[in-house]
Design a protein around this motif. Structure first.
Motif, PDB file in Angstrom:
ATOM      1  N   VAL A 185       0.913  -1.088  -0.108  1.00  0.00           N
ATOM      2  CA  VAL A 185       0.092   0.114  -0.066  1.00  0.00           C
ATOM      3  C   VAL A 185       0.820   1.551   0.015  1.00  0.00           C
ATOM      4  O   VAL A 185       0.612   2.167  -0.606  1.00  0.00           O
ATOM      5  CB  VAL A 185      -0.848   0.027   0.992  1.00  0.00           C
ATOM      6  N   ARG A 186       1.665   1.347   0.998  1.00  0.00           N
ATOM      7  CA  ARG A 186       2.771   2.708   1.091  1.00  0.00           C
ATOM      8  C   ARG A 186       3.438   2.660  -0.200  1.00  0.00           C
ATOM      9  O   ARG A 186       3.626   3.873  -0.691  1.00  0.00           O
ATOM     10  CB  ARG A 186       3.747   2.191   2.358  1.00  0.00           C
ATOM     11  N   THR A 187       3.928   1.524  -0.959  1.00  0.00           N
ATOM     12  CA  THR A 187       4.772   1.587  -2.319  1.00  0.00           C
ATOM     13  C   THR A 187       3.816   2.341  -3.379  1.00  0.00           C
ATOM     14  O   THR A 187       4.218   3.206  -4.248  1.00  0.00           O
ATOM     15  CB  THR A 187       5.352   0.358  -2.691  1.00  0.00           C
ATOM     16  N   ALA A 188       2.555   1.882  -3.314  1.00  0.00           N
ATOM     17  CA  ALA A 188       1.573   2.143  -4.303  1.00  0.00           C
ATOM     18  C   ALA A 188       1.253   3.827  -4.187  1.00  0.00           C
ATOM     19  O   ALA A 188       1.541   4.532  -5.076  1.00  0.00           O
ATOM     20  CB  ALA A 188       0.093   1.562  -4.135  1.00  0.00           C
ATOM     21  N   VAL A 189       1.016   4.340  -2.857  1.00  0.00           N
ATOM     22  CA  VAL A 189       1.043   5.706  -2.807  1.00  0.00           C
ATOM     23  C   VAL A 189       2.162   6.370  -2.993  1.00  0.00           C
ATOM     24  O   VAL A 189       1.753   7.532  -3.602  1.00  0.00           O
ATOM     25  CB  VAL A 189       0.573   5.778  -1.249  1.00  0.00           C
ATOM     26  N   LEU A 190       3.405   6.077  -2.664  1.00  0.00           N
ATOM     27  CA  LEU A 190       4.500   6.938  -3.012  1.00  0.00           C
ATOM     28  C   LEU A 190       4.549   6.989  -4.439  1.00  0.00           C
ATOM     29  O   LEU A 190       5.231   7.934  -4.704  1.00  0.00           O
ATOM     30  CB  LEU A 190       5.642   6.163  -2.230  1.00  0.00           C
ATOM     31  N   ALA A 191       4.234   5.976  -5.148  1.00  0.00           N
ATOM     32  CA  ALA A 191       4.458   5.847  -6.615  1.00  0.00           C
ATOM     33  C   ALA A 191       3.320   6.877  -7.082  1.00  0.00           C
ATOM     34  O   ALA A 191       3.850   7.527  -8.023  1.00  0.00           O
ATOM     35  CB  ALA A 191       4.346   4.493  -7.077  1.00  0.00           C
ATOM     36  N   GLY A 192       2.507   6.899  -6.655  1.00  0.00           N
ATOM     37  CA  GLY A 192       1.350   7.730  -7.091  1.00  0.00           C
ATOM     38  C   GLY A 192       1.654   9.179  -6.838  1.00  0.00           C
ATOM     39  O   GLY A 192       1.143  10.109  -7.716  1.00  0.00           O
ATOM     40  N   VAL A 193       2.443   9.572  -6.095  1.00  0.00           N
ATOM     41  CA  VAL A 193       2.739  11.042  -5.703  1.00  0.00           C
ATOM     42  C   VAL A 193       3.629  11.657  -6.684  1.00  0.00           C
ATOM     43  O   VAL A 193       3.768  12.637  -6.634  1.00  0.00           O
ATOM     44  CB  VAL A 193       3.325  11.025  -4.209  1.00  0.00           C
ATOM     45  N   GLN A 194       4.662  10.776  -7.074  1.00  0.00           N
ATOM     46  CA  GLN A 194       5.544  10.979  -8.156  1.00  0.00           C
ATOM     47  C   GLN A 194       5.141  11.956  -9.313  1.00  0.00           C
ATOM     48  O   GLN A 194       4.150  11.516  -9.794  1.00  0.00           O
ATOM     49  CB  GLN A 194       6.329   9.942  -8.797  1.00  0.00           C
ATOM     50  N   GLY A 195       5.724  12.971  -9.507  1.00  0.00           N
ATOM     51  CA  GLY A 195       5.425  13.899 -10.475  1.00  0.00           C
ATOM     52  C   GLY A 195       4.218  14.798 -10.286  1.00  0.00           C
ATOM     53  O   GLY A 195       3.688  15.392 -11.210  1.00  0.00           O
ATOM     54  N   LYS A 196       3.672  14.933  -9.006  1.00  0.00           N
ATOM     55  CA  LYS A 196       2.632  15.690  -8.771  1.00  0.00           C
ATOM     56  C   LYS A 196       2.961  16.686  -7.652  1.00  0.00           C
ATOM     57  O   LYS A 196       2.987  16.400  -6.363  1.00  0.00           O
ATOM     58  CB  LYS A 196       1.345  14.576  -8.082  1.00  0.00           C
ATOM     59  N   PRO A 197       3.304  17.810  -8.013  1.00  0.00           N
ATOM     60  CA  PRO A 197       4.080  18.846  -7.159  1.00  0.00           C
ATOM     61  C   PRO A 197       2.949  19.247  -5.821  1.00  0.00           C
ATOM     62  O   PRO A 197       3.283  19.951  -4.973  1.00  0.00           O
ATOM     63  CB  PRO A 197       4.123  19.946  -7.837  1.00  0.00           C
ATOM     64  N   GLU A 198       1.468  19.070  -6.315  1.00  0.00           N
ATOM     65  CA  GLU A 198       0.682  19.507  -5.220  1.00  0.00           C
ATOM     66  C   GLU A 198       0.739  18.653  -3.991  1.00  0.00           C
ATOM     67  O   GLU A 198      -0.001  18.777  -2.840  1.00  0.00           O
ATOM     68  CB  GLU A 198      -1.003  19.614  -5.714  1.00  0.00           C
ATOM     69  N   ILE A 199       1.340  17.221  -4.212  1.00  0.00           N
ATOM     70  CA  ILE A 199       1.324  16.338  -3.165  1.00  0.00           C
ATOM     71  C   ILE A 199       2.595  15.974  -2.514  1.00  0.00           C
ATOM     72  O   ILE A 199       3.644  15.866  -3.182  1.00  0.00           O
ATOM     73  CB  ILE A 199       0.742  14.987  -3.648  1.00  0.00           C
ATOM     74  N   THR A 200       2.562  16.109  -1.115  1.00  0.00           N
ATOM     75  CA  THR A 200       3.889  15.702  -0.356  1.00  0.00           C
ATOM     76  C   THR A 200       3.495  14.706   0.541  1.00  0.00           C
ATOM     77  O   THR A 200       2.686  14.623   1.409  1.00  0.00           O
ATOM     78  CB  THR A 200       4.410  16.874   0.623  1.00  0.00           C
ATOM     79  N   ALA A 201       4.402  13.634   0.573  1.00  0.00           N
ATOM     80  CA  ALA A 201       4.287  12.340   1.465  1.00  0.00           C
ATOM     81  C   ALA A 201       5.414  12.108   2.255  1.00  0.00           C
ATOM     82  O   ALA A 201       6.736  12.385   1.763  1.00  0.00           O
ATOM     83  CB  ALA A 201       3.781  11.156   0.637  1.00  0.00           C
ATOM     84  N   HIS A 202       5.281  11.949   3.518  1.00  0.00           N
ATOM     85  CA  HIS A 202       6.377  11.660   4.489  1.00  0.00           C
ATOM     86  C   HIS A 202       6.093  10.283   5.107  1.00  0.00           C
ATOM     87  O   HIS A 202       5.046  10.079   5.620  1.00  0.00           O
ATOM     88  CB  HIS A 202       6.808  12.969   5.535  1.00  0.00           C
TER      89      HIS A 202
END
Length: 240
Positions: A185-202
Protein backbone atom coordinates in the motif's frame (compact mmCIF):
# COMPACT_ATOMS: atom_id res chain seq x y z
CA UNK A 1 5.86 40.06 22.08
CA UNK A 2 3.31 37.68 20.55
CA UNK A 3 -0.20 37.98 21.92
CA UNK A 4 -1.40 34.85 23.69
CA UNK A 5 -4.20 33.12 21.80
CA UNK A 6 -7.20 32.29 23.95
CA UNK A 7 -9.82 29.81 22.74
CA UNK A 8 -13.52 29.10 23.17
CA UNK A 9 -15.04 25.63 22.71
CA UNK A 10 -18.60 24.98 21.63
CA UNK A 11 -20.84 23.25 19.11
CA UNK A 12 -22.53 24.23 15.87
CA UNK A 13 -25.29 22.69 13.74
CA UNK A 14 -24.63 21.81 10.09
CA UNK A 15 -27.40 20.99 7.64
CA UNK A 16 -26.93 17.96 5.40
CA UNK A 17 -27.28 18.71 1.69
CA UNK A 18 -29.45 15.64 1.05
CA UNK A 19 -32.20 16.75 3.43
CA UNK A 20 -31.44 13.97 5.94
CA UNK A 21 -31.23 16.41 8.83
CA UNK A 22 -28.81 18.42 10.91
CA UNK A 23 -25.61 17.14 12.49
CA UNK A 24 -23.36 18.55 15.18
CA UNK A 25 -19.76 19.72 14.98
CA UNK A 26 -17.46 20.39 17.92
CA UNK A 27 -15.70 23.72 17.48
CA UNK A 28 -12.84 25.58 19.10
CA UNK A 29 -12.48 29.24 18.15
CA UNK A 30 -9.31 31.29 18.71
CA UNK A 31 -9.22 34.91 19.77
CA UNK A 32 -7.30 35.90 16.63
CA UNK A 33 -9.19 37.58 13.78
CA UNK A 34 -9.33 37.10 10.86
CA UNK A 35 -8.12 33.52 10.45
CA UNK A 36 -8.58 30.37 8.44
CA UNK A 37 -10.61 27.31 9.44
CA UNK A 38 -9.65 23.65 9.70
CA UNK A 39 -12.17 20.83 9.45
CA UNK A 40 -10.82 18.07 11.71
CA UNK A 41 -11.89 14.65 10.42
CA UNK A 42 -12.44 11.99 13.06
CA UNK A 43 -11.03 8.50 13.36
CA UNK A 44 -13.28 5.47 13.70
CA UNK A 45 -13.73 6.37 17.38
CA UNK A 46 -15.90 9.42 16.69
CA UNK A 47 -15.40 12.92 18.03
CA UNK A 48 -13.61 11.82 21.17
CA UNK A 49 -11.04 13.25 23.60
CA UNK A 50 -8.21 12.87 21.08
CA UNK A 51 -10.10 14.76 18.37
CA UNK A 52 -11.18 17.46 20.81
CA UNK A 53 -7.56 17.82 21.98
CA UNK A 54 -6.46 18.14 18.35
CA UNK A 55 -9.07 20.87 17.80
CA UNK A 56 -7.73 22.68 20.85
CA UNK A 57 -4.16 22.52 19.52
CA UNK A 58 -5.22 23.81 16.11
CA UNK A 59 -7.15 26.69 17.72
CA UNK A 60 -4.11 27.56 19.84
CA UNK A 61 -2.21 27.88 16.54
CA UNK A 62 -4.74 30.55 15.58
CA UNK A 63 -7.22 28.64 13.39
CA UNK A 64 -10.91 27.88 13.84
CA UNK A 65 -11.24 24.12 14.37
CA UNK A 66 -14.42 22.29 13.37
CA UNK A 67 -14.88 18.54 14.01
CA UNK A 68 -18.14 17.23 12.49
CA UNK A 69 -19.86 14.14 13.85
CA UNK A 70 -19.57 11.92 10.78
CA UNK A 71 -21.30 8.90 12.29
CA UNK A 72 -24.49 10.88 12.96
CA UNK A 73 -26.44 8.96 10.31
CA UNK A 74 -25.75 5.71 12.23
CA UNK A 75 -25.33 6.83 15.84
CA UNK A 76 -25.00 10.49 16.84
CA UNK A 77 -22.43 11.45 19.45
CA UNK A 78 -20.03 8.51 19.18
CA UNK A 79 -17.17 9.01 21.66
CA UNK A 80 -14.88 5.97 22.02
CA UNK A 81 -11.25 5.27 22.92
CA UNK A 82 -8.68 2.76 21.66
CA UNK A 83 -8.28 1.25 25.12
CA UNK A 84 -10.71 -1.72 25.09
CA UNK A 85 -11.67 -4.57 22.79
CA UNK A 86 -15.35 -3.68 23.09
CA UNK A 87 -14.71 -0.14 21.87
CA UNK A 88 -12.62 -1.42 18.97
CA UNK A 89 -15.44 -3.74 17.93
CA UNK A 90 -17.96 -0.93 18.08
CA UNK A 91 -15.64 1.38 16.14
CA UNK A 92 -15.06 -1.18 13.37
CA UNK A 93 -18.80 -1.84 13.13
CA UNK A 94 -19.43 1.88 12.68
CA UNK A 95 -16.67 2.16 10.07
CA UNK A 96 -18.03 -0.83 8.13
CA UNK A 97 -21.49 0.74 8.11
CA UNK A 98 -20.22 4.19 7.16
CA UNK A 99 -21.16 5.54 3.72
CA UNK A 100 -17.99 7.33 2.62
CA UNK A 101 -19.66 9.19 -0.23
CA UNK A 102 -22.28 10.58 2.18
CA UNK A 103 -19.42 11.37 4.54
CA UNK A 104 -17.70 13.44 1.88
CA UNK A 105 -20.91 15.36 1.23
CA UNK A 106 -21.19 16.05 4.98
CA UNK A 107 -17.56 17.18 5.05
CA UNK A 108 -18.21 19.53 2.13
CA UNK A 109 -21.10 20.99 4.13
CA UNK A 110 -18.82 21.38 7.14
CA UNK A 111 -16.16 23.03 4.97
CA UNK A 112 -18.65 25.51 3.49
CA UNK A 113 -20.02 26.29 6.96
CA UNK A 114 -16.51 26.78 8.34
CA UNK A 115 -15.64 29.28 5.60
CA UNK A 116 -18.51 31.50 6.77
CA UNK A 117 -18.03 31.28 10.53
CA UNK A 118 -17.53 34.64 12.29
CA UNK A 119 -13.88 35.62 12.05
CA UNK A 120 -13.00 33.24 9.22
CA UNK A 121 -11.07 34.76 6.32
CA UNK A 122 -12.81 32.45 3.84
CA UNK A 123 -9.98 29.94 3.63
CA UNK A 124 -10.50 26.42 4.93
CA UNK A 125 -8.77 23.05 4.83
CA UNK A 126 -8.97 19.60 6.39
CA UNK A 127 -6.86 17.49 8.72
CA UNK A 128 -7.88 13.84 9.07
CA UNK A 129 -6.73 10.77 10.98
CA UNK A 130 -7.10 7.04 10.16
CA UNK A 131 -10.51 6.84 8.45
CA UNK A 132 -10.34 10.63 8.50
CA UNK A 133 -6.95 10.43 6.82
CA UNK A 134 -8.56 8.62 3.92
CA UNK A 135 -11.41 11.14 3.82
CA UNK A 136 -8.90 14.02 3.80
CA UNK A 137 -7.39 12.58 0.62
CA UNK A 138 -10.88 12.21 -0.84
CA UNK A 139 -11.52 15.85 0.01
CA UNK A 140 -8.34 16.72 -1.88
CA UNK A 141 -9.67 14.97 -4.97
CA UNK A 142 -13.35 15.94 -4.67
CA UNK A 143 -13.63 19.33 -2.94
CA UNK A 144 -12.36 22.89 -3.09
CA UNK A 145 -10.56 22.74 0.28
CA UNK A 146 -7.50 25.01 0.25
CA UNK A 147 -5.29 22.36 1.87
CA UNK A 148 -5.77 18.75 3.01
CA UNK A 149 -3.64 16.82 5.47
CA UNK A 150 -3.83 13.05 5.96
CA UNK A 151 -2.45 11.19 8.96
CA UNK A 152 -2.04 7.41 8.44
CA UNK A 153 -5.03 7.18 6.14
CA UNK A 154 -6.41 3.72 5.38
CA UNK A 155 -6.77 2.20 1.89
CA UNK A 156 -5.05 5.16 0.25
CA UNK A 157 -3.76 2.95 -2.56
CA UNK A 158 -7.33 2.70 -3.84
CA UNK A 159 -7.41 6.49 -4.22
CA UNK A 160 -4.23 6.81 -6.31
CA UNK A 161 -6.23 6.88 -9.59
CA UNK A 162 -7.91 10.07 -8.32
CA UNK A 163 -4.64 11.90 -7.62
CA UNK A 164 -4.72 13.64 -11.01
CA UNK A 165 -7.77 15.61 -9.83
CA UNK A 166 -5.87 17.28 -6.96
CA UNK A 167 -5.46 21.03 -7.40
CA UNK A 168 -4.58 22.20 -3.87
CA UNK A 169 -1.82 21.09 -1.49
CA UNK A 170 -2.14 17.60 0.00
CA UNK A 171 0.20 16.48 2.79
CA UNK A 172 0.29 12.75 3.59
CA UNK A 173 1.81 11.39 6.81
CA UNK A 174 2.56 7.63 6.57
CA UNK A 175 3.57 5.27 9.39
CA UNK A 176 6.24 2.82 8.26
CA UNK A 177 4.87 0.01 10.43
CA UNK A 178 1.18 0.78 9.95
CA UNK A 179 -0.71 -2.43 10.66
CA UNK A 180 -3.59 -1.19 8.48
CA UNK A 181 -1.42 -0.20 5.49
CA UNK A 182 1.27 -2.68 4.47
CA UNK A 183 4.39 -2.09 2.39
CA UNK A 184 2.53 -2.69 -0.88
CA UNK A 185 0.00 0.00 0.00
CA UNK A 186 2.75 2.40 0.98
CA UNK A 187 4.69 1.72 -2.22
CA UNK A 188 1.60 2.35 -4.36
CA UNK A 189 0.89 5.66 -2.63
CA UNK A 190 4.49 6.87 -2.92
CA UNK A 191 4.56 5.93 -6.60
CA UNK A 192 1.30 7.78 -7.14
CA UNK A 193 2.75 10.94 -5.62
CA UNK A 194 5.62 11.10 -8.09
CA UNK A 195 5.37 13.98 -10.57
CA UNK A 196 2.55 15.68 -8.67
CA UNK A 197 3.87 18.86 -7.05
CA UNK A 198 0.62 19.46 -5.14
CA UNK A 199 1.20 16.29 -3.09
CA UNK A 200 3.87 15.77 -0.43
CA UNK A 201 4.25 12.45 1.41
CA UNK A 202 6.45 11.64 4.40
CA UNK A 203 7.15 8.20 5.85
CA UNK A 204 7.87 8.05 9.60
CA UNK A 205 10.28 5.18 10.41
CA UNK A 206 9.58 2.54 13.05
CA UNK A 207 6.17 3.87 14.13
CA UNK A 208 2.75 2.27 13.99
CA UNK A 209 -0.70 3.43 12.97
CA UNK A 210 -2.00 6.35 15.06
CA UNK A 211 1.46 7.51 16.11
CA UNK A 212 0.06 11.04 16.51
CA UNK A 213 -3.13 10.13 18.41
CA UNK A 214 -3.11 12.18 21.62
CA UNK A 215 -2.77 9.74 24.56
CA UNK A 216 -3.19 6.80 22.18
CA UNK A 217 -1.59 3.40 22.73
CA UNK A 218 0.83 3.91 19.80
CA UNK A 219 1.59 7.57 20.39
CA UNK A 220 5.18 8.46 19.44
CA UNK A 221 6.18 11.92 20.59
CA UNK A 222 9.13 12.33 18.25
CA UNK A 223 7.26 11.34 15.08
CA UNK A 224 4.15 13.24 16.14
CA UNK A 225 6.15 16.39 16.79
CA UNK A 226 7.80 16.23 13.38
CA UNK A 227 4.53 15.50 11.59
CA UNK A 228 2.64 18.21 13.46
CA UNK A 229 5.36 20.72 12.61
CA UNK A 230 4.95 19.93 8.93
CA UNK A 231 1.19 20.24 9.34
CA UNK A 232 1.59 23.66 10.95
CA UNK A 233 3.72 24.83 8.02
CA UNK A 234 1.19 23.55 5.49
CA UNK A 235 -1.71 25.27 7.28
CA UNK A 236 0.18 28.55 7.51
CA UNK A 237 1.05 28.49 3.81
CA UNK A 238 -2.52 27.77 2.71
CA UNK A 239 -4.70 29.50 5.31
CA UNK A 240 -2.58 32.48 6.43
Amino acid sequence: MTEKITTTAGSIDIEATDGAGVFKAFTVTPSTRPTGAVVVIQEIFGVNDAIRATCQEIAEMGYIAVAPDLFWRQQPGVDLTDKSEAEWKQAFALMNGFDQDKGIEDLKSALATARHLPGCNGRAGTVGFCLGGRLAVMMATRSDADVNISYYGVMLDKLVPEFNAIRHPLLIHIAEQDEFANEAVRTAVLAGVQGKPEITAHVYPAVQHAFARVNGVHYDRRAATIANGRTAEALMAALG
